[in-house]
Design a protein around this motif. Structure first.
Motif, PDB file in Angstrom:
ATOM      1  N   UNK A  18      34.693  60.186  46.473  1.00 58.34           N
ATOM      2  CA  UNK A  18      33.718  59.095  46.530  1.00 58.34           C
ATOM      3  C   UNK A  18      32.357  59.563  47.045  1.00 58.34           C
ATOM      4  N   UNK A  19      32.239  60.807  47.449  1.00 60.25           N
ATOM      5  CA  UNK A  19      30.955  61.330  47.940  1.00 60.25           C
ATOM      6  C   UNK A  19      29.933  61.364  46.806  1.00 60.25           C
ATOM      7  N   UNK A  20      28.670  61.290  47.175  1.00 57.35           N
ATOM      8  CA  UNK A  20      27.587  61.340  46.193  1.00 57.35           C
ATOM      9  C   UNK A  20      27.535  62.698  45.508  1.00 57.35           C
ATOM     10  N   UNK A  21      27.185  62.692  44.238  1.00 60.67           N
ATOM     11  CA  UNK A  21      26.991  63.931  43.486  1.00 60.67           C
ATOM     12  C   UNK A  21      25.602  64.469  43.803  1.00 60.67           C
ATOM     13  N   UNK A  22      25.517  65.741  44.190  1.00 59.34           N
ATOM     14  CA  UNK A  22      24.218  66.351  44.485  1.00 59.34           C
ATOM     15  C   UNK A  22      23.794  67.342  43.405  1.00 59.34           C
ATOM     16  N   UNK A  23      24.742  67.822  42.607  1.00 57.83           N
ATOM     17  CA  UNK A  23      24.432  68.702  41.478  1.00 57.83           C
ATOM     18  C   UNK A  23      25.492  68.488  40.414  1.00 57.83           C
ATOM     19  N   UNK A  24      25.041  68.411  39.165  1.00 53.07           N
ATOM     20  CA  UNK A  24      25.977  68.188  38.060  1.00 53.07           C
ATOM     21  C   UNK A  24      25.694  69.205  36.967  1.00 53.07           C
ATOM     22  N   UNK A  28      29.112  72.922  32.020  1.00 51.32           N
ATOM     23  CA  UNK A  28      30.085  73.861  32.587  1.00 51.32           C
ATOM     24  C   UNK A  28      31.315  73.139  33.130  1.00 51.32           C
ATOM     25  N   UNK A  29      31.275  71.808  33.175  1.00 53.12           N
ATOM     26  CA  UNK A  29      32.439  71.033  33.564  1.00 53.12           C
ATOM     27  C   UNK A  29      32.651  70.848  35.054  1.00 53.12           C
ATOM     28  N   UNK A  30      31.585  70.901  35.871  1.00 56.37           N
ATOM     29  CA  UNK A  30      31.777  70.699  37.301  1.00 56.37           C
ATOM     30  C   UNK A  30      30.589  69.992  37.926  1.00 56.37           C
ATOM     31  N   UNK A  31      30.855  69.390  39.090  1.00 61.73           N
ATOM     32  CA  UNK A  31      29.826  68.740  39.899  1.00 61.73           C
ATOM     33  C   UNK A  31      30.038  69.138  41.352  1.00 61.73           C
ATOM     34  N   UNK A  32      28.949  69.211  42.101  1.00 64.27           N
ATOM     35  CA  UNK A  32      29.002  69.472  43.538  1.00 64.27           C
ATOM     36  C   UNK A  32      28.741  68.162  44.251  1.00 64.27           C
ATOM     37  N   UNK A  33      29.651  67.788  45.126  1.00 64.54           N
ATOM     38  CA  UNK A  33      29.511  66.551  45.881  1.00 64.54           C
ATOM     39  C   UNK A  33      28.829  66.816  47.220  1.00 64.54           C
ATOM     40  N   UNK A  34      28.312  65.763  47.826  1.00 64.14           N
ATOM     41  CA  UNK A  34      27.591  65.850  49.092  1.00 64.14           C
ATOM     42  C   UNK A  34      28.416  66.491  50.204  1.00 64.14           C
ATOM     43  N   UNK A  35      29.724  66.335  50.152  1.00 60.31           N
ATOM     44  CA  UNK A  35      30.603  66.873  51.190  1.00 60.31           C
ATOM     45  C   UNK A  35      31.019  68.326  50.928  1.00 60.31           C
ATOM     46  N   UNK A  36      30.414  68.958  49.923  1.00 60.05           N
ATOM     47  CA  UNK A  36      30.699  70.366  49.645  1.00 60.05           C
ATOM     48  C   UNK A  36      31.855  70.608  48.688  1.00 60.05           C
ATOM     49  N   UNK A  37      32.447  69.540  48.170  1.00 52.50           N
ATOM     50  CA  UNK A  37      33.571  69.655  47.242  1.00 52.50           C
ATOM     51  C   UNK A  37      33.030  69.891  45.835  1.00 52.50           C
ATOM     52  N   UNK A  38      33.623  70.864  45.135  1.00 57.98           N
ATOM     53  CA  UNK A  38      33.352  71.049  43.717  1.00 57.98           C
ATOM     54  C   UNK A  38      34.396  70.252  42.960  1.00 57.98           C
ATOM     55  N   UNK A  39      33.940  69.347  42.126  1.00 61.31           N
ATOM     56  CA  UNK A  39      34.822  68.489  41.351  1.00 61.31           C
ATOM     57  C   UNK A  39      34.717  68.908  39.892  1.00 61.31           C
ATOM     58  N   UNK A  40      35.849  69.254  39.282  1.00 59.66           N
ATOM     59  CA  UNK A  40      35.874  69.726  37.904  1.00 59.66           C
ATOM     60  C   UNK A  40      36.256  68.604  36.967  1.00 59.66           C
TER      61      UNK A  40
END
Length: 73
Positions: A18-24, A28-40
């Motif tokens: 549920x964290x905000x996306x800071x980079x999408x 390449x099929x991934x996003x970086x969330x505000x909490x440092x999680x890479x979501x694929x």
């Protein structure tokens, strides 16, 4: 450190996605969330501590269009 109000869930929290996306990078099929999680895009995750969370995409639970018809030859 998250500056959102309310703050984003921690990477260790069950609702970490549920964290905000800071980079999408959808190409390449991934996003970086505000909490440092890479979501694929396959729903797998890479946590900041290096822990891998296997994809957890829900299975299609929709019923089939109807009974299968098998003809005997």
């Amino acid at each position: 450190m998250c500056r959102h109000t309310p703050p984003c869930p921690a990477a260790e929290a069950p609702d970490r996605e549920a964290a905000h996306t800071v980079a999408r990078h959808s190409e390449q099929g991934w996003s970086l969330l505000c909490n440092g999680v890479y979501l694929f895009e396959d729903t797998g995750e890479l946590l900041p501590n290096g822990q891998i969370i296997a994809p957890h995409r829900p299975l299609d639970a929709a019923p089939s269009a109807g009974p299968s018809v098998v003809s005997a030859a």
